[in-house]
Design a protein around this motif. Structure first.
Motif, PDB file in Angstrom:
ATOM      1  N   PRO A 126       0.795  -1.236   0.000  1.00  0.00           N
ATOM      2  CA  PRO A 126       0.000   0.000   0.000  1.00  0.00           C
ATOM      3  C   PRO A 126       0.824   1.280   0.000  1.00  0.00           C
ATOM      4  O   PRO A 126       0.492   2.235  -0.721  1.00  0.00           O
ATOM      5  CB  PRO A 126      -0.832  -0.133   1.284  1.00  0.00           C
ATOM      6  CG  PRO A 126      -0.934  -1.590   1.525  1.00  0.00           C
ATOM      7  CD  PRO A 126       0.373  -2.157   1.070  1.00  0.00           C
ATOM      8  N   GLU A 127       1.878   1.341   0.791  1.00  0.00           N
ATOM      9  CA  GLU A 127       2.672   2.567   0.865  1.00  0.00           C
ATOM     10  C   GLU A 127       3.341   2.865  -0.472  1.00  0.00           C
ATOM     11  O   GLU A 127       3.383   4.017  -0.926  1.00  0.00           O
ATOM     12  CB  GLU A 127       3.721   2.449   1.973  1.00  0.00           C
ATOM     13  CG  GLU A 127       3.119   2.439   3.374  1.00  0.00           C
ATOM     14  CD  GLU A 127       4.193   2.422   4.448  1.00  0.00           C
ATOM     15  OE1 GLU A 127       5.391   2.470   4.096  1.00  0.00           O
ATOM     16  OE2 GLU A 127       3.838   2.366   5.644  1.00  0.00           O
ATOM     17  N   LYS A 128       3.863   1.828  -1.120  1.00  0.00           N
ATOM     18  CA  LYS A 128       4.492   2.019  -2.427  1.00  0.00           C
ATOM     19  C   LYS A 128       3.450   2.405  -3.472  1.00  0.00           C
ATOM     20  O   LYS A 128       3.702   3.243  -4.341  1.00  0.00           O
ATOM     21  CB  LYS A 128       5.223   0.749  -2.853  1.00  0.00           C
ATOM     22  CG  LYS A 128       6.012   0.903  -4.151  1.00  0.00           C
ATOM     23  CD  LYS A 128       6.760  -0.377  -4.501  1.00  0.00           C
ATOM     24  CE  LYS A 128       7.527  -0.201  -5.817  1.00  0.00           C
ATOM     25  NZ  LYS A 128       8.230  -1.462  -6.207  1.00  0.00           N
ATOM     26  N   ALA A 129       2.262   1.793  -3.376  1.00  0.00           N
ATOM     27  CA  ALA A 129       1.184   2.106  -4.321  1.00  0.00           C
ATOM     28  C   ALA A 129       0.788   3.580  -4.226  1.00  0.00           C
ATOM     29  O   ALA A 129       0.614   4.257  -5.235  1.00  0.00           O
ATOM     30  CB  ALA A 129      -0.018   1.211  -4.056  1.00  0.00           C
ATOM     31  N   LEU A 130       0.635   4.079  -3.009  1.00  0.00           N
ATOM     32  CA  LEU A 130       0.281   5.484  -2.809  1.00  0.00           C
ATOM     33  C   LEU A 130       1.380   6.403  -3.334  1.00  0.00           C
ATOM     34  O   LEU A 130       1.110   7.464  -3.907  1.00  0.00           O
ATOM     35  CB  LEU A 130       0.015   5.763  -1.332  1.00  0.00           C
ATOM     36  CG  LEU A 130      -1.305   5.224  -0.772  1.00  0.00           C
ATOM     37  CD1 LEU A 130      -1.334   5.372   0.735  1.00  0.00           C
ATOM     38  CD2 LEU A 130      -2.489   5.944  -1.406  1.00  0.00           C
ATOM     39  N   GLN A 131       2.632   5.991  -3.153  1.00  0.00           N
ATOM     40  CA  GLN A 131       3.752   6.789  -3.651  1.00  0.00           C
ATOM     41  C   GLN A 131       3.715   6.873  -5.180  1.00  0.00           C
ATOM     42  O   GLN A 131       3.926   7.941  -5.759  1.00  0.00           O
ATOM     43  CB  GLN A 131       5.079   6.163  -3.198  1.00  0.00           C
ATOM     44  CG  GLN A 131       6.310   6.968  -3.593  1.00  0.00           C
ATOM     45  CD  GLN A 131       7.602   6.309  -3.125  1.00  0.00           C
ATOM     46  OE1 GLN A 131       7.572   5.243  -2.509  1.00  0.00           O
ATOM     47  NE2 GLN A 131       8.704   6.937  -3.412  1.00  0.00           N
ATOM     48  N   ILE A 132       3.432   5.750  -5.828  1.00  0.00           N
ATOM     49  CA  ILE A 132       3.330   5.741  -7.297  1.00  0.00           C
ATOM     50  C   ILE A 132       2.154   6.599  -7.757  1.00  0.00           C
ATOM     51  O   ILE A 132       2.249   7.344  -8.732  1.00  0.00           O
ATOM     52  CB  ILE A 132       3.179   4.294  -7.808  1.00  0.00           C
ATOM     53  CG1 ILE A 132       4.465   3.511  -7.543  1.00  0.00           C
ATOM     54  CG2 ILE A 132       2.845   4.276  -9.294  1.00  0.00           C
ATOM     55  CD1 ILE A 132       4.366   2.039  -7.870  1.00  0.00           C
ATOM     56  N   MET A 133       1.023   6.507  -7.050  1.00  0.00           N
ATOM     57  CA  MET A 133      -0.159   7.278  -7.429  1.00  0.00           C
ATOM     58  C   MET A 133       0.089   8.782  -7.345  1.00  0.00           C
ATOM     59  O   MET A 133      -0.477   9.563  -8.125  1.00  0.00           O
ATOM     60  CB  MET A 133      -1.342   6.896  -6.533  1.00  0.00           C
ATOM     61  CG  MET A 133      -1.962   5.559  -6.860  1.00  0.00           C
ATOM     62  SD  MET A 133      -3.345   5.164  -5.764  1.00  0.00           S
ATOM     63  CE  MET A 133      -4.121   3.804  -6.655  1.00  0.00           C
ATOM     64  N   HIS A 134       0.919   9.216  -6.418  1.00  0.00           N
ATOM     65  CA  HIS A 134       1.183  10.643  -6.242  1.00  0.00           C
ATOM     66  C   HIS A 134       2.258  11.166  -7.192  1.00  0.00           C
ATOM     67  O   HIS A 134       2.498  12.369  -7.251  1.00  0.00           O
ATOM     68  CB  HIS A 134       1.592  10.922  -4.796  1.00  0.00           C
ATOM     69  CG  HIS A 134       0.479  10.730  -3.823  1.00  0.00           C
ATOM     70  ND1 HIS A 134       0.668  10.374  -2.508  1.00  0.00           N
ATOM     71  CD2 HIS A 134      -0.863  10.834  -3.978  1.00  0.00           C
ATOM     72  CE1 HIS A 134      -0.498  10.270  -1.893  1.00  0.00           C
ATOM     73  NE2 HIS A 134      -1.444  10.553  -2.774  1.00  0.00           N
ATOM     74  N   ASP A 135       2.899  10.264  -7.953  1.00  0.00           N
ATOM     75  CA  ASP A 135       3.890  10.672  -8.951  1.00  0.00           C
ATOM     76  C   ASP A 135       3.157  11.213 -10.176  1.00  0.00           C
ATOM     77  O   ASP A 135       2.283  10.547 -10.737  1.00  0.00           O
ATOM     78  CB  ASP A 135       4.752   9.468  -9.335  1.00  0.00           C
ATOM     79  CG  ASP A 135       5.982   9.865 -10.137  1.00  0.00           C
ATOM     80  OD1 ASP A 135       5.938  10.919 -10.805  1.00  0.00           O
ATOM     81  OD2 ASP A 135       6.979   9.133 -10.105  1.00  0.00           O
ATOM     82  N   SER A 136       3.485  12.421 -10.604  1.00  0.00           N
ATOM     83  CA  SER A 136       2.790  13.059 -11.722  1.00  0.00           C
ATOM     84  C   SER A 136       3.125  12.417 -13.070  1.00  0.00           C
ATOM     85  O   SER A 136       2.401  12.604 -14.057  1.00  0.00           O
ATOM     86  CB  SER A 136       3.136  14.548 -11.786  1.00  0.00           C
ATOM     87  OG  SER A 136       4.539  14.727 -11.945  1.00  0.00           O
TER      88      SER A 136
END
Length: 287
Positions: free
Chosen positions: A115-125
């Motif tokens: 989950p933490e990595k997924a959220l990090q990827i989602m916030h990458d423009s």
């Protein structure tokens, strides 16, 4: 009067948040922002009316300025009409929900059960391969389904079926925007911002039920007017299909993030629209 005013102002705020319509009026408040997800299906209903209105204007333009003797849908073509509807749909939403598709696809490709990595990827423009493929397939699928739907509606032209199909097509943006409300019921909220978490938790099950009753009433009215089972069959299959999709999306979101967030909501809307277009096409082919 006060309740009606709050309803109108919150709806305007929802349109400002979920669309690119030029509504230059100051209606923001923290309380109203918390409630706007409850108004999302109404935004979809307005989108549907606008798309049909633009569709009608294009038809009038063709009838007025293009040589007569050829049917209006033959002058422009079903593929062009499909692209026009798709273009208007993307413009109205400002590609907001497509961003959710892109972010979810990239996150799923690189971080299942993280989950933490997924959220990090989602916030990458930036977008990756997953986003590019997902957006291409989604938009291509919508265009193909819309083209096939117009083929069935226009050839041969059946006025009753044409109007019924057009009304159901108009209601698809409304139905698709029921999905985030459905997913929010009893779900873990994975959004990192407090304002987004409050929006999801403020969704009421009674609001969702009201929308379903509203849709069912419209379908019943269409049946009573036309005496055709077309709208009833479409409505039943549409709601059943959305229920199955909701189960899959909830499982997908839990594996990816441990809950839902704004990107999952956007993904759910886009996948719902694609699925509903497919259902409409299948029902048209039967009738």
């Amino acid at each position: 009067m006060h309740t009606l005013k709050e309803f109108a102002f919150t709806l305007i705020l929802a349109l400002q948040f979920f669309s690119r319509l030029p509504l230059a009026i100051t209606v923001y408040s923290t309380i109203r922002q918390t409630q706007i997800l409850n108004y999302l299906p109404l935004v979809g209903l307005i989108f549907g009316f606008l798309m049909v209105g633009i569709f009608a204007l294009v038809i009038q333009f063709i009838n007025l300025f293009i040589a007569s003797g050829i049917a209006w849908w033959q002058q422009l073509g079903v593929n062009e009409f499909a692209f026009l509807v798709l273009l208007v749909s993307v413009w109205l939403s400002g590609a907001l929900h497509l961003d959710g598709v892109a972010d979810s696809a990239d996150a799923a490709l690189g971080s299942i059960n993280q989950p933490e990595k997924a959220l990090q990827i989602m916030h990458d423009s930036r977008i990756g391969t997953g986003a590019a493929v997902a957006l291409t397939m989604l938009l291509l699928g919508k265009w193909l389904f819309l083209s096939a739907i117009f083929v069935k509606l226009f050839s041969p032209l059946d006025d009753t079926l044409f109007m019924q199909g057009l009304v159901m097509l108009m209601l698809i943006p409304f139905l698709a925007r029921l999905m985030p409300l459905c997913l929010s019921q009893g779900a873990v909220i994975a959004s990192q911002t407090e304002s987004h978490r409050n929006m999801f938790t403020a969704v009421k099950s009674s609001t969702l039920l009201t929308y379903v009753v509203f849709f069912s009433s419209l379908v019943l009215l269409a049946f009573l007017v036309s005496q055709s089972l077309f709208t009833v069959v479409f409505a039943a299959l549409a709601l059943l299909s959305l229920a199955v999709l909701a189960l899959w999306l909830r499982s997908f979101a839990n594996k990816l993030l441990g809950g839902i967030n704004g990107d999952i909501a956007g993904l759910s809307i886009e996948l719902s629209e694609l699925l509903l277009l497919f259902v409409l096409l299948m029902v048209l082919r039967v009738f």
